[in-house]
Design a protein around this motif. Structure first.
Motif, short mmCIF file in Angstrom:
data_model
loop_
_atom_site.label_atom_id
_atom_site.label_comp_id
_atom_site.label_asym_id
_atom_site.label_seq_id
_atom_site.Cartn_x
_atom_site.Cartn_y
_atom_site.Cartn_z
N THR A 63 -14.24 -7.86 8.41
CA THR A 63 -13.19 -8.83 8.16
C THR A 63 -13.79 -10.13 7.65
O THR A 63 -14.92 -10.49 8.00
CB THR A 63 -12.38 -9.12 9.43
OG1 THR A 63 -13.24 -9.73 10.41
CG2 THR A 63 -11.78 -7.85 10.00
N HIS A 109 -4.36 -12.59 1.38
CA HIS A 109 -5.02 -11.60 2.24
C HIS A 109 -5.10 -10.26 1.50
O HIS A 109 -4.10 -9.79 0.94
CB HIS A 109 -4.26 -11.41 3.54
CG HIS A 109 -4.91 -10.40 4.45
ND1 HIS A 109 -6.09 -10.63 5.10
CD2 HIS A 109 -4.54 -9.13 4.80
CE1 HIS A 109 -6.44 -9.57 5.82
NE2 HIS A 109 -5.50 -8.65 5.65
N GLU A 138 -1.51 -1.64 6.49
CA GLU A 138 -1.05 -2.94 6.03
C GLU A 138 -0.85 -2.92 4.52
O GLU A 138 -1.24 -1.97 3.84
CB GLU A 138 -2.08 -4.04 6.38
CG GLU A 138 -2.29 -4.27 7.85
CD GLU A 138 -3.31 -5.39 8.10
OE1 GLU A 138 -3.51 -6.23 7.18
OE2 GLU A 138 -3.90 -5.44 9.20
N GLN A 176 -8.21 -0.05 3.03
CA GLN A 176 -8.34 0.94 4.09
C GLN A 176 -8.70 2.30 3.52
O GLN A 176 -8.16 2.73 2.50
CB GLN A 176 -7.04 1.05 4.89
CG GLN A 176 -7.12 2.04 6.06
CD GLN A 176 -5.79 2.14 6.81
OE1 GLN A 176 -4.77 1.63 6.37
NE2 GLN A 176 -5.83 2.80 7.96
N SER A 213 0.85 -1.20 0.00
CA SER A 213 0.00 0.00 0.00
C SER A 213 0.88 1.24 0.00
O SER A 213 2.07 1.17 0.33
CB SER A 213 -0.89 0.02 1.25
OG SER A 213 -1.82 -1.05 1.22
N ALA A 228 -9.72 -11.25 4.16
CA ALA A 228 -9.83 -9.86 3.70
C ALA A 228 -10.21 -8.98 4.88
O ALA A 228 -10.90 -9.41 5.81
CB ALA A 228 -10.87 -9.74 2.59
N THR A 229 -9.76 -7.73 4.82
CA THR A 229 -10.10 -6.74 5.84
C THR A 229 -10.48 -5.44 5.13
O THR A 229 -9.74 -4.98 4.26
CB THR A 229 -8.93 -6.47 6.79
OG1 THR A 229 -8.58 -7.67 7.46
CG2 THR A 229 -9.31 -5.42 7.83
N ARG A 247 -11.43 -1.65 6.18
CA ARG A 247 -11.39 -0.74 7.34
C ARG A 247 -11.64 0.69 6.88
O ARG A 247 -11.00 1.15 5.94
CB ARG A 247 -10.03 -0.86 8.03
CG ARG A 247 -9.76 0.15 9.11
CD ARG A 247 -8.42 -0.18 9.76
NE ARG A 247 -7.77 0.98 10.30
CZ ARG A 247 -6.56 0.98 10.86
NH1 ARG A 247 -5.87 -0.15 10.92
NH2 ARG A 247 -6.03 2.10 11.33
N PHE A 270 -6.22 -6.23 2.02
CA PHE A 270 -6.47 -5.20 3.03
C PHE A 270 -6.85 -3.91 2.32
O PHE A 270 -6.07 -3.35 1.54
CB PHE A 270 -5.23 -4.98 3.89
CG PHE A 270 -5.39 -3.88 4.91
CD1 PHE A 270 -6.13 -4.08 6.07
CD2 PHE A 270 -4.82 -2.63 4.70
CE1 PHE A 270 -6.28 -3.06 7.00
CE2 PHE A 270 -4.96 -1.61 5.62
CZ PHE A 270 -5.70 -1.83 6.78
#
Length: 689
Positions: A176, A111, A78, A115, A72, A164-165, A167, A113
């Motif tokens: 999540t 995974h 993350e 955000q 990122s 996966a997240t 946020r 992420f």
């Protein structure tokens, strides 16, 4: 022939040598910088391949990619994407025939992420190439495909332990997903494949676990998708609801054809258990914009202490159409069976910031008391051993009307027979509107107890507490059965005409009684007051004035008939007052005033009774001593247990005043209206009063 074989052998040998050189002389890890550079050009993100890359030779050519990270931008918590291992292989020979055969694609521990920072920036910003560049690539790909079409075959895809997240620091939301396992066993356009998955997910305080499988068919031209034997199972928990299981089964789904869907759900909300099951047919158009649901049947069972009767059964039947683009659900046919009370009609629902609902419903019979378990016979009241009767507690709990602000509702309800709080009503027609937090019954018409009612009611939930106003006209109603069913009041009967014009603040029982303002005009014809026999009380009073001793009180029904009775009640500060009560019967005329406390339900009225001037015969002779007197009768007690009393002391005073007045008239003559009272007469009047 031998030369041709030699040439083929030589070509194969060159290919083998070439691939041997590829595998043994070229280290795939040397490609890492090139791959990372191309990814950065396409996404603007750094690709870090920290694991080893290796070739796969047998049975297909391919490679394995070790631990990899797509970073990122600076400032994010993350990396955008990361995985521990990825594998891909493909067959070489079919490539010569424009046939792409890809083996299994395996991705482990992936995974993602995503955000969004408090300032609105996201780690996905800037990852999509420019529109012009994308269109050019798409155009080039299309031209290539037209020149040399390819057949694509994919042996399978598997995701193992993916997560996966999502946020959002701006809103505080956190979602999540973990333990995502996905597999596609085979993919080739024009052939059936099988998909299966399982996952766990959380969103704030909501946790969901789900798994499923289905057969999938994608046409060779990629223009059609079919499903068969779809099976989904889900469970979920929230702070208030626990959904133990949701099961969905669909035999097949093909555009333009009906698919048979069955479903069930079971769960618990605090002390309420619920279980529901149903079936329907579903069909979609090719654009997936119109979804038709026909023959829907749902049976729901509720159990728990939260229900008045501890259980409730609901059966729903409907046909519907959902427009995805408009978020509009249209229900042309709807039938709800609630404890054998059937409601039919049509409705529509449009989702949005404000939910729009339209309906036109009807029913032969609705019994609210039956739903609430209030139809059981009331136990006989036991006499009090320790004091006065104990009244039921009046609730001070305000209803939650917050949902009204998210509704735009207009509808009509017609009911042949309706019952609520013991009141029976027939031929009910209600026009209801809820908009911008204001609920309004623009018109209510019904027949009840041989009469009719028309009403308008308006509730404004934008105020705190909510405010209301109501106007009602009740004509020709049998008063006694209505009052008995409504409030167990047995003291009045007759044909009633009631006009109500009230307003107030607060909708709890206590606040309605305490804050209501307005007027109630009551008119009764050809009726009676139960609990008191005024003629008997008058005869007893006459006997006492004549000096007769009453050794045994006259027996008789505690009832007073009248030809008309009326009064206007003024409501304010929790009290209903009147100063114009008037009752007319062939024997006497009653005028009175008083008040009742709407919270305490007590009575405090004083009636003054005078004999009718045209009274003749035996009754006139027996009551001759009362002629010209106003006999005071007090009404005290409560609505359910009124008490009537006749004050002999007050009667004696009235008799004395009458005699004094007669004596003064003999001395000074009758008073003439408008003339001043002489000093001598005034002194004597004050002396004897």
């Amino acid at each position: 022939m031998k030369k041709l074989l030699y040439l083929i052998f030589a070509a194969l040998l060159l290919i083998i040598i070439g691939f041997g050189a590829l595998f043994f002389l070229i280290d795939p890890n040397q490609l890492k910088p090139t791959i990372a550079d191309q990814v950065k050009k396409a996404t603007g993100r750094e690709l870090v391949i920290s694991g080893d890359m290796s070739w796969k030779i047998f049975p297909r050519i391919g490679f394995s990619l070790g631990e990899t990270t797509l970073q990122s931008p600076p400032g994010f918590a993350e990396n955008f994407v990361q995985f521990s291992n990825a594998e891909l292989d493909l067959a070489l020979m079919p490539l010569l025939s424009h046939r792409l055969e890809i083996g299994n694609i395996n991705l482990k521990n992936a995974h993602i992420f995503i955000q969004t920072l408090a300032d609105g920036r996201s780690n996905m910003d800037g990852m999509i190439t420019g529109k012009k560049e994308a269109e050019e690539k798409q155009s080039t790909s299309a031209e290539t495909a037209e020149k040399a079409p390819w057949d694509i075959i994919l042996q399978g895809i598997s995701l193992t332990n993916a997560s996966a997240t999502i946020r959002n620091d701006k809103t505080g939301d956190l979602k999540t997903m973990s333990k995502l396992n996905f597999s596609l066993d085979h993919f080739s356009p024009g052939e059936w494949s099988k998909i299966s998955f399982s996952l766990s997910a959380t969103s704030n305080e909501i946790t969901v676990s789900s798994s499923g499988q289905t057969g999938i068919f994608i046409a060779a031209d990629l223009g059609e998708v079919k499903l068969k034997k779809l099976h989904l199972e889900t469970s979920a928990t929230t702070p208030e609801i626990q959904i133990e299981s949701v099961r969905i089964d669909l035999d097949q789904f093909t555009v333009g054809q009906d698919g048979n869907l069955t479903f069930s759900i079971k769960g618990k909300k605090r002390d309420l258990d619920f279980a529901s099951k149903g079936s329907t047919k579903i069909k979609s158009d090719r654009a997936f914009n119109q979804l038709q649901v026909t023959g829907l049947q749902v049976e729901t069972n509720l159990k728990g202490d939260a229900l008045p009767k501890k259980k409730l059964n609901l059966i729903l039947k409907a046909d519907s159409n959902y427009n995805v683009e408009q978020s509009l659900l249209t229900i042309p046919s709807l039938e709800a069976d609630i404890e054998q009370m059937i409601i039919k009609g049509k409705a529509s629902f449009k989702d949005g910031r404000v939910r729009q609902i339209r309906f036109n419903m009807s029913s032969e019979s609705i019994d609210i008391d039956q739903l609430l378990g209030m139809n059981k016979a009331k136990p006989a009241a036991k006499p009090s051993q320790t004091g006065p009767e104990v009244k039921a507690t009046i609730s001070d709990q305000e209803p939650d009307l917050s949902a009204l602000k998210q509704l735009d509702l207009i509808g009509t309800l017609a009911v042949d027979k309706f019952k609520a709080r013991g009141v029976h009503v027939t031929d009910v027609l209600i026009n209801l509107k809820i908009q911008k937090g204001i609920a309004e019954i623009s018109s209510l018409a019904a027949n009840l107890y041989k009469g009719s009612i028309k009403a308008r009611v308006k509730i404004n939930s934008n105020n705190r507490p909510a405010t209301y106003l109501a106007k009602k006209e009740i004509v020709g109603v049998d008063a006694r059965p209505l009052l008995m069913d409504l409030a167990d009041i047995k003291m009045l009967e007759g044909k009633a005409k009631v006009s109500i014009d009230v307003a107030g603040r607060g909708l709890s029982q206590k606040k309605i009684r305490s804050n209501i303002k307005g007027t109630v005009d009551l008119q009764f014809a050809d009726g009676a007051i139960h609990g008191v026999n005024i003629p008997k009380m008058l005869r007893e009073a006459a006997a006492i004035l004549k000096g007769e001793v009453i050794t045994e009180k006259e027996q008789g029904e505690l009832k007073t008939d009248f030809s008309s009775m009326g009064m206007t009640l003024t409501l304010a500060k929790g009290v209903a007052k009147t100063n114009n009560l008037k009752l007319i019967s062939p024997l006497f005329i009653v005028k009175g005033a008083g008040e009742t406390n709407l919270v305490k339900e007590d009575l405090n009225f004083l009636l003054k009774t005078a004999l009718a001037k045209e009274l003749q015969g035996q009754e006139a002779e027996e009551l001759r001593s009362l002629r010209g007197l106003e006999i005071p009768i007090k009404i005290t007690g409560t609505w359910q247990m009124p008490k009537f009393s006749l004050s002999l002391e007050e009667i004696a005073k009235e008799k004395a005043k009458q005699e004094i007045k007669r004596g003064l008239e003999e001395i000074f003559g009758k008073e003439k209206e408008g003339e001043p009272v002489s000093p001598e007469r005034k002194i004597l009047q004050n002396l004897f009063n």
